[in-house]
Write an enzyme that holds these catalytic residues in place. Sequence first.
Site: not given
Length: 235
Positions: A100-102, A86-87, A126, A108, A31
């Site tokens: 999971g946007g990416g 992680d984002g 977020k 991940e 991300g």
Amino acid sequence: SPTEQGKRLAAYAAVDANVSLDSRVIGIGSGSTVPYVIERIVQQGEESNVQRVFIPTGFQSKELIVQNGLVLGDVDQYPTIDVTLDGADEVDNNLNAVKGGGACHLREKVLAEAAKIFVIVADERKNSKLLGTTWTQGVPIEVAPFAYAKVLKNVAKLGSTNPALRMGIKKAGPVVTDNGNFVIDAPFSESYYRDPKELLMRIKMLTGVVEVGLFCGMAKAAYFGYSNGSVLIRS
Ligand code: DER
């Protein structure tokens, strides 16, 4: 921009607090926030980084590691990870996250689970009380291409409103993940997000589902960076 500043603040605070000299195997997420994690780790200097190995969560993550001259490792070779950063697309009060946007959430989740410490870094957008509040694109679901139509029908039966196959923007046809699978985005009404673990289990059980972008009770802490220069840490 304010959110870029927020991403950098969150990432720096998370690295400073969780990446110490004895953090030798480091999982790197995907991300637009994780580049700031790498930026901060590089600032820790050559002598600390030459002792470390970095495990990616996909192509973009691998490129980040390689382009910054860091040692690339494989999760097969390093099944236990000291810390994964992680984002996330959205985080609720109990540190459950939509990810999971990416379209990278399978690897991940593997690295989040393999880590002694899993830390989320994000800008203020977020930080939610309840999932589904700010992230309205739905739960990202990685599916086997062969089964995508069946999963679409069955996730709608589960209660999703207008689940859809994620289509490419500069690519004809659907998005294809690093694992060669498709992604379905499945929106749910607020009530379903009250028990994210229950929702995760019901989606995961659908035949053809490879992995679900709900990370429940996995994060040890979440760092949110705000455009006013402050960082909120929840753990
Ligand atoms: O796909 C993911 O889960 C990524 O972590 C991603 O959604 C985080 O997004 P951002 O860091 O670009 O906001």
